[in-house]
Design a protein around this motif. Structure first.
Motif, PDB file in Angstrom:
ATOM      1  N   ALA A 102      52.031  56.273   3.741  1.00  0.00           N
ATOM      2  CA  ALA A 102      51.412  56.251   4.955  1.00  0.00           C
ATOM      3  C   ALA A 102      49.710  56.305   4.680  1.00  0.00           C
ATOM      4  O   ALA A 102      49.266  55.312   5.714  1.00  0.00           O
ATOM      5  CB  ALA A 102      51.759  57.283   5.809  1.00  0.00           C
ATOM      6  N   ASN A 103      49.259  56.969   3.811  1.00  0.00           N
ATOM      7  CA  ASN A 103      47.706  57.016   3.688  1.00  0.00           C
ATOM      8  C   ASN A 103      47.375  55.666   3.432  1.00  0.00           C
ATOM      9  O   ASN A 103      46.303  55.074   3.624  1.00  0.00           O
ATOM     10  CB  ASN A 103      47.568  57.913   2.741  1.00  0.00           C
ATOM     11  CG  ASN A 103      47.655  59.511   3.226  1.00  0.00           C
ATOM     12  OD1 ASN A 103      47.475  59.550   4.585  1.00  0.00           O
ATOM     13  ND2 ASN A 103      47.923  60.425   2.615  1.00  0.00           N
ATOM     14  N   CYS A 104      48.086  54.988   2.259  1.00  0.00           N
ATOM     15  CA  CYS A 104      47.612  53.311   1.900  1.00  0.00           C
ATOM     16  C   CYS A 104      47.879  52.594   3.008  1.00  0.00           C
ATOM     17  O   CYS A 104      46.971  51.592   3.127  1.00  0.00           O
ATOM     18  CB  CYS A 104      48.542  53.075   0.616  1.00  0.00           C
ATOM     19  SG  CYS A 104      48.265  54.492  -0.844  1.00  0.00           S
ATOM     20  N   ARG A 105      48.708  52.644   3.832  1.00  0.00           N
ATOM     21  CA  ARG A 105      49.007  51.863   4.968  1.00  0.00           C
ATOM     22  C   ARG A 105      47.715  51.870   5.832  1.00  0.00           C
ATOM     23  O   ARG A 105      47.044  50.877   6.521  1.00  0.00           O
ATOM     24  CB  ARG A 105      50.228  51.979   5.692  1.00  0.00           C
ATOM     25  CG  ARG A 105      51.495  51.672   4.845  1.00  0.00           C
ATOM     26  CD  ARG A 105      52.551  51.274   6.025  1.00  0.00           C
ATOM     27  NE  ARG A 105      53.046  52.421   6.877  1.00  0.00           N
ATOM     28  CZ  ARG A 105      53.856  53.441   6.469  1.00  0.00           C
ATOM     29  NH1 ARG A 105      54.600  53.351   5.248  1.00  0.00           N
ATOM     30  NH2 ARG A 105      54.229  54.330   7.256  1.00  0.00           N
ATOM     31  N   ARG A 106      47.091  53.259   6.166  1.00  0.00           N
ATOM     32  CA  ARG A 106      46.260  53.605   7.079  1.00  0.00           C
ATOM     33  C   ARG A 106      44.859  52.604   6.326  1.00  0.00           C
ATOM     34  O   ARG A 106      44.143  52.015   7.173  1.00  0.00           O
ATOM     35  CB  ARG A 106      45.865  54.798   7.082  1.00  0.00           C
ATOM     36  CG  ARG A 106      46.882  55.548   7.951  1.00  0.00           C
ATOM     37  CD  ARG A 106      46.193  56.930   8.303  1.00  0.00           C
ATOM     38  NE  ARG A 106      47.547  57.859   8.941  1.00  0.00           N
ATOM     39  CZ  ARG A 106      48.051  58.858   8.181  1.00  0.00           C
ATOM     40  NH1 ARG A 106      47.800  58.800   6.953  1.00  0.00           N
ATOM     41  NH2 ARG A 106      49.206  59.387   8.986  1.00  0.00           N
ATOM     42  N   GLU A 107      44.587  52.740   4.981  1.00  0.00           N
ATOM     43  CA  GLU A 107      43.582  52.098   4.517  1.00  0.00           C
ATOM     44  C   GLU A 107      43.692  50.621   4.507  1.00  0.00           C
ATOM     45  O   GLU A 107      42.382  50.017   4.765  1.00  0.00           O
ATOM     46  CB  GLU A 107      43.484  52.497   2.794  1.00  0.00           C
ATOM     47  CG  GLU A 107      43.155  54.013   2.607  1.00  0.00           C
ATOM     48  CD  GLU A 107      43.281  54.378   1.038  1.00  0.00           C
ATOM     49  OE1 GLU A 107      43.085  55.748   1.064  1.00  0.00           O
ATOM     50  OE2 GLU A 107      43.564  53.322   0.223  1.00  0.00           O
ATOM     51  N   VAL A 108      44.711  50.048   4.492  1.00  0.00           N
ATOM     52  CA  VAL A 108      44.927  48.563   4.514  1.00  0.00           C
ATOM     53  C   VAL A 108      44.735  47.937   5.919  1.00  0.00           C
ATOM     54  O   VAL A 108      43.868  47.064   6.074  1.00  0.00           O
ATOM     55  CB  VAL A 108      46.371  48.008   4.076  1.00  0.00           C
ATOM     56  CG1 VAL A 108      46.396  46.721   4.429  1.00  0.00           C
ATOM     57  CG2 VAL A 108      46.413  48.397   2.518  1.00  0.00           C
ATOM     58  N   PRO A 123      54.681  47.138   7.313  1.00  0.00           N
ATOM     59  CA  PRO A 123      53.372  46.856   7.947  1.00  0.00           C
ATOM     60  C   PRO A 123      52.302  46.197   7.266  1.00  0.00           C
ATOM     61  O   PRO A 123      51.460  45.578   7.634  1.00  0.00           O
ATOM     62  CB  PRO A 123      52.866  48.295   8.507  1.00  0.00           C
ATOM     63  CG  PRO A 123      53.962  49.098   8.330  1.00  0.00           C
ATOM     64  CD  PRO A 123      54.847  48.688   7.245  1.00  0.00           C
ATOM     65  N   MET A 124      52.452  46.317   5.841  1.00  0.00           N
ATOM     66  CA  MET A 124      51.487  45.652   4.848  1.00  0.00           C
ATOM     67  C   MET A 124      51.611  44.255   4.837  1.00  0.00           C
ATOM     68  O   MET A 124      50.868  43.273   4.128  1.00  0.00           O
ATOM     69  CB  MET A 124      51.561  46.183   3.413  1.00  0.00           C
ATOM     70  CG  MET A 124      50.877  47.638   3.428  1.00  0.00           C
ATOM     71  SD  MET A 124      50.612  48.237   1.755  1.00  0.00           S
ATOM     72  CE  MET A 124      49.962  49.791   2.094  1.00  0.00           C
ATOM     73  N   SER A 125      52.788  43.627   5.262  1.00  0.00           N
ATOM     74  CA  SER A 125      53.100  42.268   4.913  1.00  0.00           C
ATOM     75  C   SER A 125      52.192  41.343   5.652  1.00  0.00           C
ATOM     76  O   SER A 125      51.902  40.266   5.094  1.00  0.00           O
ATOM     77  CB  SER A 125      54.788  41.841   5.438  1.00  0.00           C
ATOM     78  OG  SER A 125      54.779  42.230   6.606  1.00  0.00           O
ATOM     79  N   MET A 126      51.655  41.541   6.818  1.00  0.00           N
ATOM     80  CA  MET A 126      50.920  40.675   7.577  1.00  0.00           C
ATOM     81  C   MET A 126      49.348  40.599   7.001  1.00  0.00           C
ATOM     82  O   MET A 126      49.032  39.505   6.648  1.00  0.00           O
ATOM     83  CB  MET A 126      50.727  41.026   9.094  1.00  0.00           C
ATOM     84  CG  MET A 126      52.062  41.253   9.994  1.00  0.00           C
ATOM     85  SD  MET A 126      52.421  39.425  10.121  1.00  0.00           S
ATOM     86  CE  MET A 126      51.225  38.947  11.176  1.00  0.00           C
ATOM     87  N   PRO A 127      48.763  41.678   6.590  1.00  0.00           N
ATOM     88  CA  PRO A 127      47.535  41.379   5.770  1.00  0.00           C
ATOM     89  C   PRO A 127      47.512  40.531   4.426  1.00  0.00           C
ATOM     90  O   PRO A 127      46.827  39.900   4.020  1.00  0.00           O
ATOM     91  CB  PRO A 127      47.098  42.755   5.553  1.00  0.00           C
ATOM     92  CG  PRO A 127      47.899  43.641   6.849  1.00  0.00           C
ATOM     93  CD  PRO A 127      49.142  43.081   6.781  1.00  0.00           C
TER      94      PRO A 127
END
Length: 1284
Positions: A986-992, A1017-1021
């Motif tokens: 969750a923290n890494c997703r917030r940073e991305v 959620p990281m797939s888009m960036p």
């Protein structure tokens, strides 16, 4: 009927027409023959188009979604399990609170047996792959977990739990592979547990089904990680934890337990049978240890596990036996096995069972008595303590057995840790065998001198020897009198009592020392004066024995009177029958009865007087407790939730002590007497007051406070010392860890920081809360010594809240292992703070240093932000202190290319080195890869890149998210270390997400094989980015291959290489080759192409000024965006060979047809053609909308004589931002003026660790300065400003 692909195309044309195409979707799903594959056109269209439409209409199409969910589960295919999972997770698709009957219907679809179908990806992994690891098994498991999450979210999980248990009962009856996975998914969800309340009647059938399946011959539980083992273990564990009424299913669970024990439990690691045995022991035996009837049949099995060779099973069995060690009836049959296991040294905790076993089966303990004595020589202190506790009981009944081992006990009496138990046994032996101790008195008196709390047992031994004859009486009486003159007041009563023991046989010897005894009549110690008076009365012939004889005489008279009254009643009965005939005799009897009544009245007065005298004797009982103890005893002796037992536990006494005091007529007085016997009066009173307040017994605490206030009036108050400086560091802690806190205070004061600690600041009679308030307000920083009891203490919570209200900086220090943040009211305050971990796994002696030097250095660094050390207090140990952090990445100096001889240039460089650098490269990673990231950090910093790494920026007490937010906002590029755990964090997703929102460039480094882009959620960036393949172990070990060179090239496109990175110490000989290699890599690395060297097509150059001020369009033209150019296309355009990016193994053949992301190089440069710029989404932050500004507010065109329109700057919200130099705009001003303009280096705050690393070298004689985050920073002037 249209195919799935045709229906998918229909959906994409008009996703809003849900009513029209949903019947076609349902029919297409039912007719779909592809069961094993994970992806499909129809599944993807429904997940992306239909679900988005349904969510936007706020449950308008809920009926269709219910039919779709039911159809997906009834289809029992991999991709439709995934589709159902997405529906369960989103509340805006279906709100299950209104559809409980349908939810139960969906649950029952999982009880139908379905064959497992493996697809191509499963075959690629091999046929040995577990069913739960296949794509179909994983999809089923994820679907059930999402169902439990959705039901729990909509508050219906408890209502449908009974239906789930019914399904589990059916799944346990000869299940196939998918049924095993479904049952495990239902029972293993630790976050959304199903409720077992009210299902106790179904558990016998569930356990019987499991037993029949296990004994059918088709189940092999040799591996504890097998799907079948986990299925059985999780169902048993979940049901035993959640269900009540264990008597309803005890018989069935015992059958499973017996079957498990028939298999071999030895070996490392233990098998699945061993795992089931552990589960039943912890979930049933230990849980119901107080119910003898339930666990009686399980005891032989526990003893069998105690004999096995597996250490974990053996320790679990010993823990079970220890849990019911007071159930002597259960322990008696296995006494021999327990004794044998204890003698073999299998578990130290078994020693607790020896004393209870002796009370039930003394013959079994005494049969191995000699073996225990022989084994004592090799035992540790704990086991010896247990044996001496046993011998204390043996000495009362069979003291003769201990006489041969007297020399062994005399050797152990010098051991300070167990001398109290040894002397207690010797004291009991001396009553029956006093002659054995005639020559041992001198040694015992030396022991009593070294350990004063053993004086009561040593004095008993001396008194026993003194009763042998008159000669020994003279000797022993003199020893006691000499000890009486120097002993502390708390032990005077003990000495006087033992002197009376000698005087009972040799009263004349006692009379010789009357002059030494009488001065103690004036003693202020409680009970001493009464004891002295009792001795004087004894010497003069007045004693309690004579009073007891008088009481016996009175009792005899009372008995006689009672007999006469009985006879009179009988006479009255006879007189009633003959009242007419014997009227005169009746009158005479009445008169006699009246006289007897008067005599009874006199007798009542005598009895009342006797009761008063007995009360006076009771008040003269010997005790060390204060006067107010009697009032406390009257409040705590009656049975209550917080009575004397709770006080004993709060004061640290053991359960054995509580049991002994339960036999006392006044247990509270017994507790207080022993407490004041073993503690100083001031500390003991403060501890009792704190314990009463924590217990919530304000009535008893008020009595103690009033007594302390009364004591204040007696003691004159000294004038306050105004000259003393108040301590600037406040230490908040819980009293159970006082020795550790004292050591921390000692070392902090050696480092120059005066500390406030309650035991050092408060004296007798001080108001508790007033002193704490003074200390807290005067302090500059508060240290919280966090433990489990600290977080639950009411007084500690008050201190933390006061510090928070006063806005005091708080630094949490962990001195024992606890969850973070701790549960309770402190969690809100500590959630945003980072702790400093002092505890380690190593054993230590309480009262001595127990932390690592690096952690203490970190604490000193944090304190120094707020408090300057007192130079007069600093000792040599901390005189030259510099904070060090072990195992941090190394920062290497990069050599300057040219050395200037000009003095002004040297001065300017010295000034620049002292400045702090804003990290331009932000490294985002998940902590499992911390070792490799430290290596990467060292390599990048050695090449001159300034990097942001969390362990280099933050210390104890810093806010967590504010540092990360500032680091990302100030960085020019973000390096994402991508792993499967990184994608789920969750923290890494917030940073991305923050990086993507701020439009910061992202460079992904793939550190483990996984699907690209990552799912979630990281797939888009990450979809349009090329990753750098760093999965090789050789790459991650040193970062010196071609992959690292690719990273350096991409970093140089966004970040600048610093001229100098200062290190706190010169490089060692082993580091010099690394520095030279870093120089060589930097010199050989090609610089990134300049922006002005990339020629753009004329059409694009003309359109750029217009596009800069136009917002991106959000209409249907987005569908016409250019797709990324594949690797082959780029090679064709440029006419050169481009190495193809290594991709992880694909999960679907259709993925091979996807276009590769565009390379970081300019595609226009490769092909020489026009590539339209991709439209960016609108930015959410107003500050981010502003494009790069010219470096000066003056017109840069004046430098070259040309006209360049000046760009308007928006108003800045932060005045500090006005001082930052902006990078050059679309055209390079340096080209206009013909001069070279170096890029301005921005400034930033660095954390305490990084600040210490980059500080310049100092001479040995110069005082050490500590970096402070709020110190003023010097601004570096740019060359462009000088030119202007």
């Amino acid at each position: 009927m249209p195919s799935t692909k045709e229906v998918a195309e229909l959906i994409k044309k008009d996703p809003t027409a849900v009513e029209s195409y949903m019947p076609l979707v349902l029919e297409a799903i039912r007719d779909d023959k592809d069961i094993a594959e994970k992806y499909g056109d129809l599944k993807d269209a429904v997940a992306k188009e239909v679900f988005e439409e349904v969510k936007s209409t706020n449950n308008k199409h809920e009926k269709h979604m219910l039919e779709l969910c039911e159809t997906c589960l009834e289809k029992r295919a991999t991709k439709y399990y995934h589709l159902a999972k997405d529906m369960f997770k989103e509340k805006r698709i279906i709100n299950w609170k209104q559809h409980i009957p349908l939810a139960e219907k969906l649950i029952k679809t999982f009880e139908v047996p379905v064959a497992l179908v493996r697809n191509k990806n499963d075959d690629w992994w091999g046929k040995d792959r577990k069913p739960s690891g296949t794509e179909m098994g994983g999809a089923l498991k994820d679907c059930i977990k999402a169902m439990l999450e959705g039901f729990d979210r909509d508050k219906i999980l408890k209502k449908v739990s009974k239906c789930m248990v019914e399904v589990l009962v059916k799944l346990c009856k000869m299940p196939n592979e998918l049924q095993i996975i479904a049952g495990h998914a239902f029972s293993s969800n630790s976050f959304h547990k199903l409720s077992w309340d009210g299902t106790e009647k179904m558990l016998p059938a569930l356990y019987n089904n499991l037993y029949e399946w296990m004994t059918s011959g088709n189940v092999d539980l040799e591996s504890q990680s097998d799907d079948k083992t986990r299925f059985i273990s999780d169902i048993i564990k979940s049901s035993l934890e959640g269900a009540g009424s264990p008597s309803k299913y005890a018989k069935e669970i015992y059958k499973i337990y017996q079957y498990v024990l028939t298999h071999d439990l030895d070996g490392q690691p233990f098998s699945g049978y061993g795992l089931l045995a552990l589960t039943i022991n912890s979930g049933f035996v230990v849980k119901n240890c107080s119910n003898q009837r339930l666990i009686r049949d399980f005891v032989p099995g526990v003893v069998k596990m105690l004999k096995c060779d597996n250490e974990q099973l053996m320790m679990t069995a010993s823990a079970c036996i220890t849990s019911f060690y007071q159930q002597v009836d259960l322990l008696a049959p296995c006494a021999d096995d327990v004794m044998e296991a204890f003698l073999d040294g299998k578990s130290d905790t078994l020693g607790l069972c020896l004393k209870p076993l002796y009370g039930v089966s003394p013959e079994k303990i005494l049969s191995k008595f000699d073996q225990l004595a022989e084994a004592m020589e090799d035992m540790n202190q704990t086991n010896k303590t247990y044996i001496y506790m046993l011998w204390d009981d043996v000495a009362k009944d069979n003291a003769k057995l201990l006489v041969p081992h007297l020399d062994l006990m005399m050797d152990d009496v010098t051991n300070s840790q167990i001398c109290h138990q040894v002397v207690s046994v010797l004291g009991t032996m001396s009553i029956k065998f006093p002659g054995q101790f005639v020559d041992k008195i001198d040694k015992l008196m030396r022991v009593a001198k070294q350990t004063p709390y053993t004086i009561h047992a040593v004095s008993k031994i001396v008194a026993s020897v003194g009763q042998i004859n008159e000669k020994q009486a003279e000797r022993c009486m003199k020893i006691l009198v000499d000890k009486l003159k120097i002993i502390e007041d708390m032990w005077v009563m003990v000495i006087l009592m033992d002197m009376k023991r000698i005087g009972r046989k040799h009263v004349e010897v006692l009379k010789k020392y009357r002059a030494d005894i009488e001065p103690f009549m004036k003693s202020q110690a409680m009970g001493v004066a009464d004891m002295v008076q009792s001795l004087i009365d004894f010497m003069e012939g007045r004693s309690l024995e004579a009073l007891a004889d008088d009481v016996e005489d009175v009792k005899e008279d009372v008995q006689n009177l009672d007999n006469r009254v009985t006879e009179t009643e009988e006479n009255v009965d006879r007189l009633d029958k003959t009242v007419t005939e014997q009227g005169q005799e009746i009158d005479n009897v009445k008169n006699e009865v009246t006289e007897q009544g008067q005599r009874l009245g006199d007798l009542e007065e005598v009895v009342d007087d006797t009761i008063v005298r007995v009360d006076e004797i009771d008040r003269k009982t010997i005790t060390n407790a204060p006067k107010w103890s009697r009032d406390i005893a009257n409040l705590l002796n009656p049975e209550h939730e917080h009575d004397w037992r709770f006080l004993a536990i709060r004061l640290g006494f053991t359960g054995e002590d509580v049991r002994n005091w339960a036999l006392s007529p006044d247990p509270t007085m017994a507790i207080l007497a022993e407490w004041y016997t073993i503690h100083k009066s001031s500390e003991a009173t403060f501890a009792i007051l704190t314990a009463l307040q924590d217990m919530g017994r304000d009535d008893a605490a008020t009595i103690v406070e009033e007594a302390l206030q009364a004591a204040d009036k007696v003691v004159p108050k000294a004038a306050p010392d105004i000259s003393e400086k108040p301590p600037r560091v406040f230490i908040s802690y819980q009293w159970d860890h006082q020795p550790e806190v004292k050591v921390i205070q000692e070392h902090l004061e050696k480092a120059g920081f005066n500390c406030w600690l309650d035991i050092g600041q408060m004296g007798g009679g001080d108001s508790l809360f007033a002193k704490i308030n003074e200390g807290m307000r005067a302090a500059k920083v508060v240290l919280c010594m966090c433990t489990e009891k600290y977080s639950k203490s009411e007084n500690c919570n008050k201190e933390v809240n006061l510090a928070n209200l006063l806005n005091k900086p708080i630094i949490p220090v962990l001195i024992e292992k606890i969850d973070w943040p701790p549960s309770g009211s402190m969690s809100m305050l500590f959630a945003q703070l980072l702790y400093i971990q002092f505890f380690t796994d190593k054993e230590y002696v309480r009262g001595e240093k127990f932390w690592e030097d690096a952690k203490f250095a970190e604490l000193l660094g944090q304190i120094s932000y707020h408090v300057a050390p007192d130079e007069e207090m600093i000792t040599d140990e901390y005189r030259n202190w510099v904070p060090q952090i072990d195992d941090l990445p190394k920062v290497v100096k990069k050599a300057n290319e040219k050395t200037s001889t000009d003095d002004n240039t040297k001065a300017e460089k010295a000034t620049d080195q002292t400045q702090q650098i804003i990290p331009q490269v932000f490294i985002s990673y998940q902590w499992d890869k911390q070792t490799e990231i430290k290596t990467l950090y060292s390599r990048l910093t050695s090449l001159g890149f300034s990097c942001w790494l969390d362990i280099m920026q933050m210390g104890g007490g810093d806010p967590l998210y504010s540092k990360i937010d500032k680091g990302i906002r100030n960085a020019k590029v973000v390096v994402s270390i991508v792993t499967p755990k990184y994608a789920l964090s969750a923290n890494c997703r917030r940073e991305v997400s923050l990086t993507d929102a701020l439009r910061k460039p992202i460079i992904p480094l793939l550190m483990q094989r996984m699907t690209w882009p990552p799912e979630g959620p990281m797939s888009m960036p990450f979809a349009q980015l090329l990753y750098i393949d760093c999965t090789s172990e050789s790459t991650q070990k040193e970062f010196r291959d071609a992959k690292f060179d690719d990273l350096v090239q991409k970093l140089k496109e966004h970040a600048t290489v610093e001229d100098t990175v200062v290190q706190s110490a010169p490089p060692s000989d082993t580091e010099k080759p690394e520095i030279e290699e870093a120089k060589q890599v930097e010199e050989e690395s090609p610089s990134p192409p300049a922006a002005e060297n990339i020629k753009k097509p004329e059409a694009e150059e003309k359109e750029e000024p217009a596009q800069q001020n136009q917002p991106p369009k959000e209409d249907a033209k987005e569908d016409q965006k250019l797709q990324p150019i594949s690797t082959e296309d780029r090679a064709k355009l440029s006419g050169s060979t481009v190495p193809q990016q290594t991709q992880p193994p694909k999960e679907d053949t259709e993925e091979d047809q996807k276009l590769e992301p565009m390379s970081t190089q300019d595609p226009a440069k490769l092909s020489g053609s026009t590539v339209p710029q991709q439209t960016q989404p609108p930015k959410e932050d107003a500050e981010e909308d502003q494009k790069l500004q010219p470096i000066s507010t003056e017109d840069p065109a004046k430098l070259s004589g040309s006209t360049v329109p000046q760009q308007t700057q928006p108003p800045k919200e932060d005045p500090k931002e006005d001082q930052k130099l902006e990078p050059v705009s679309s055209q390079d001003p340096a080209k206009l003026s013909g001069s070279t303009v170096p890029e301005a280096r921005p400034q930033s705050e660095m954390g305490p660790k990084h600040a210490e690393v980059i500080q310049p070298e100092r001479s040995a004689s110069a005082p050490k300065e500590r970096a402070r985050p709020d110190s003023p920073k010097k601004k570096k002037k740019s060359s462009m400003c000088t030119i202007l």
